[in-house]
Each structure stands twice: as structure tokens, then as C-alpha cells.
Design a protein around this motif. Structure first.
Motif, short mmCIF file in Angstrom:
data_model
loop_
_atom_site.label_atom_id
_atom_site.label_comp_id
_atom_site.label_asym_id
_atom_site.label_seq_id
_atom_site.Cartn_x
_atom_site.Cartn_y
_atom_site.Cartn_z
N ILE A 88 -8.21 8.78 7.15
CA ILE A 88 -7.39 7.97 6.38
C ILE A 88 -8.23 7.50 5.08
O ILE A 88 -9.22 6.68 5.49
CB ILE A 88 -6.49 6.74 6.99
N LEU A 89 -7.74 7.49 3.78
CA LEU A 89 -8.59 7.23 2.71
C LEU A 89 -8.25 5.86 2.35
O LEU A 89 -6.98 5.61 2.03
CB LEU A 89 -8.43 8.23 1.54
N HIS A 90 -9.22 4.93 2.31
CA HIS A 90 -8.80 3.60 1.94
C HIS A 90 -9.58 3.37 0.42
O HIS A 90 -10.87 3.59 0.37
CB HIS A 90 -9.33 2.35 2.86
N LYS A 91 -8.93 2.73 -0.24
CA LYS A 91 -9.37 2.82 -1.90
C LYS A 91 -9.58 1.23 -2.26
O LYS A 91 -8.83 0.23 -1.56
CB LYS A 91 -8.56 3.42 -2.82
N ALA A 92 -10.28 0.71 -3.17
CA ALA A 92 -10.63 -0.40 -3.51
C ALA A 92 -9.11 -1.10 -3.90
O ALA A 92 -8.24 -0.44 -4.48
CB ALA A 92 -11.25 -0.68 -4.92
N GLY A 93 -9.04 -2.59 -3.54
CA GLY A 93 -7.56 -3.15 -3.71
C GLY A 93 -6.87 -3.16 -2.45
O GLY A 93 -5.65 -3.62 -2.62
N GLU A 94 -6.86 -2.03 -1.59
CA GLU A 94 -5.92 -2.02 -0.62
C GLU A 94 -6.50 -2.94 0.67
O GLU A 94 -7.66 -3.19 0.70
CB GLU A 94 -6.00 -0.31 -0.08
N VAL A 95 -5.74 -3.03 1.60
CA VAL A 95 -5.84 -3.90 2.83
C VAL A 95 -5.52 -2.92 4.21
O VAL A 95 -4.56 -2.36 4.22
CB VAL A 95 -5.04 -5.19 3.08
#
Length: 154
Positions: free
Chosen positions: A112-119
């Protein structure tokens, strides 16, 4: 004309939602399954973990003796690994401040890719590990409730 465009875009959005899209930073529905990712023995690598603040919940209205509500900052260097861990008794919310990072969750057949600004939400059902596969450091803020003082805190 504006109303027709609005109705058409609303219908299109509704059809996409009915198809069950994955939200940013979540496992796609068609990839979810029990024990999809097995536990790994990676040691922490290139990770710093700093407690910014904490509250002992024993003295608060919730009266959770032996529990701390904390905010921590984690920095994961390129190639860095947050080792396999569970959130069985430590729920958390992880805010991705900068960079992007992959989560390898026990209940998801794909990273699962998590990017800046996500929670990212970590509940009692969460067991996983994380890896920075990029070329820049990743900064995370972890908001968790710690119970076990011997927990490795990742």
C-alpha cells in the motif's frame, strides 16, 4: 447546461463509488484477504523515532491506567525499514508529513503506497511493516495509545 454537467458528473462519481475504488493509502478491496502478507524478521533500518509529547491516561477522564497517548515523529531514510509489528493493543493514526512509503499489511496482497498528506489508520486488526523505497527521507507523525512499555514503539 451547468445543471446537466453537474448531474452527469455526480452520476459518474456515484458509479465509480459503487465499483468499490480504493481510497488513497488503503488496500484495494480486491486485494484484501487474511494472512496475505506473512510476518517478516527485518530489523529496524534507517529509522529514527522521537517522542514529541505524551499524556498518561490514568489521570484523565478515560482512566486508562498504564496507557499513554503519544505523538511521535519517525524519519525513515531511503531504503529504511520499520519492522513487522502489530497494533493489537496500540491503535494509531499515522500522518505522512513528507515523502512516500510502502506499507506491507497482513491483510493486503499488495503493498500500500502512502503519500504526503495522507493518514493511515492502524487498529487492533493491523499487523504490518513499512519500507521507504524512494530516494528521499520520509517523515511520519504517529499518534498512538501505548499500553506495553516494552513495545518496540514502531
Amino acid at each position: 447546461m451547468f445543471i446537466r454537467s453537474l448531474v452527469a458528473s455526480t452520476l459518474a462519481a456515484g458509479m465509480l463509488a459503487a465499483a468499490g475504488p480504493a481510497f488513497a493509502g488503503e488496500c484495494p478491496a480486491n486485494q484484501m484477504r487474511a494472512d496475505a502478507t506473512k510476518a517478516v524478521t527485518h530489523a529496524p533500518k534507517g529509522v529514527t523515532d522521537k517522542v514529541l509529547s505524551q499524556i498518561d491516561l490514568a489521570g484523565e477522564k478515560v482512566a486508562l491506567k498504564g496507557h499513554l497517548m503519544r505523538v511521535r515523529q519517525l524519519e525513515i531514510q531511503p531504503g529504511g525499514i520499520v519492522p513487522w509489528h502489530s497494533h493489537g493493543d496500540r491503535p494509531a493514526l499515522i500522518y505522512i508529513v513528507s515523502g512516500q512509503i510502502y506499507e506491507h499489511a497482513s491483510n493486503c496482497a499488495t503493498p500500500i503506497l502512502h503519500k504526503a498528506g495522507e493518514v493511515a489508520r492502524e487498529t487492533h486488526a493491523t499487523a504490518h511493516w513499512w519500507k521507504n523505497e524512494g530516494t528521499t527521507p520520509v517523515v511520519l507523525l504517529s499518534f498512538d495509545i501505548q499500553h506495553d512499555p516494552n513495545d518496540h514503539n514502531m
